[in-house]
Design a protein around this motif. Structure first.
Motif, PDB file in Angstrom:
ATOM      1  N   CYS A   3       5.495   4.559  -4.390  1.00 59.26           N
ATOM      2  CA  CYS A   3       4.883   3.548  -5.252  1.00 59.26           C
ATOM      3  C   CYS A   3       4.252   4.253  -6.459  1.00 59.26           C
ATOM      4  CB  CYS A   3       3.815   2.779  -4.480  1.00 59.26           C
ATOM      5  SG  CYS A   3       2.807   1.757  -5.553  1.00 59.26           S
ATOM      6  N   PHE A   5       2.066   3.181  -8.381  1.00 58.41           N
ATOM      7  CA  PHE A   5       0.658   2.791  -8.541  1.00 58.41           C
ATOM      8  C   PHE A   5      -0.274   3.538  -7.589  1.00 58.41           C
ATOM      9  CE2 PHE A   5       3.233  -0.768  -9.977  1.00 58.41           C
ATOM     10  CZ  PHE A   5       2.675  -1.059 -11.212  1.00 58.41           C
ATOM     11  N   CYS A   6       0.176   3.704  -6.332  1.00 60.89           N
ATOM     12  CA  CYS A   6      -0.717   4.309  -5.339  1.00 60.89           C
ATOM     13  C   CYS A   6      -0.084   5.459  -4.560  1.00 60.89           C
ATOM     14  CB  CYS A   6      -1.226   3.238  -4.377  1.00 60.89           C
ATOM     15  SG  CYS A   6       0.059   2.640  -3.257  1.00 60.89           S
ATOM     16  N   TYR A   8       2.104   5.415  -2.329  1.00 60.74           N
ATOM     17  CA  TYR A   8       2.493   5.074  -0.962  1.00 60.74           C
ATOM     18  C   TYR A   8       3.983   5.382  -0.802  1.00 60.74           C
ATOM     19  CZ  TYR A   8       2.746   2.414   3.409  1.00 60.74           C
ATOM     20  OH  TYR A   8       2.925   2.036   4.721  1.00 60.74           O
ATOM     21  N   CYS A  29       5.104  -2.839  -3.377  1.00 66.21           N
ATOM     22  CA  CYS A  29       4.444  -1.867  -2.516  1.00 66.21           C
ATOM     23  C   CYS A  29       3.671  -2.610  -1.428  1.00 66.21           C
ATOM     24  CB  CYS A  29       3.502  -1.006  -3.343  1.00 66.21           C
ATOM     25  SG  CYS A  29       2.498   0.088  -2.334  1.00 66.21           S
ATOM     26  N   CYS A  32      -0.368  -1.588  -1.887  1.00 66.22           N
ATOM     27  CA  CYS A  32      -1.236  -2.095  -2.964  1.00 66.22           C
ATOM     28  C   CYS A  32      -0.730  -3.411  -3.568  1.00 66.22           C
ATOM     29  CB  CYS A  32      -1.406  -1.041  -4.054  1.00 66.22           C
ATOM     30  SG  CYS A  32       0.088  -0.741  -5.017  1.00 66.22           S
TER      31      CYS A  32
HETATM   32 ZN   LIG Z   1       1.227   0.941  -4.007  1.00 68.68          ZN
END
Ligand SMILES: [Zn+2]
Length: 145
Positions: A3, A5-6, A8, A29, A32
């Protein structure tokens, strides 16, 4: 796929769609809940040998631009189709690296089917028909046809 963004380590695919050049995937995701899109395309490395023996990376853009110059009246979508056909023929050639003269021959045979004038224009600009007698013969054949 991580991911973005995070970070993951897993994402859920919401939707897959085949486009002309790639596979487009809409992902989410599970960690998140952010959504993003990925594109999957085939990557290949192809080397071509030039007349002077030097090697360079195969560049489909060059083919596109050279046939675009020869086919001045053809719309971009048709040119793209023609380019793809040529690219497939080059990729399917048994002997690698492919010689630029072989590529020229493939381009010529496709252009000949597409547009006789474009074929001749390409042949004269790129000097793909090295034998002036053969070029003369081709010109005559077109004039008669
Ligand atoms: Zn994420």
């Amino acid at each position: 796929m991580y991911c973005p963004f995070c970070s993951y380590a897993d994402t859920r695919v919401l939707e897959s769609r085949l486009t002309e050049n790639s596979l487009r995937r809409r992902r989410e995701c599970p960690e998140c809940s952010n959504r993003f899109t990925t594109y999957e395309t085939a990557v290949f490395h192809l080397t071509v040998t030039k007349k002077d023996g030097r090697e360079e990376d195969f560049d489909i853009q060059k083919i596109y631009h050279s046939i675009a110059k020869a086919c001045s009246k053809t719309d971009p979508a048709t040119l793209m189709q023609l380019t793809k056909k040529i690219e497939q023929k080059i990729l399917n050639k048994k002997n690698h690296p492919v010689k630029t003269t072989d590529i020229g021959r493939i381009v010529l045979s496709e252009l000949k089917k597409h547009d006789k004038m474009a074929y001749l224009r390409y042949a004269s600009v790129y000097k793909s028909i090295e034998d002036p007698l053969l070029l003369k013969k081709e010109l005559k054949a077109i004039a008669l046809g």
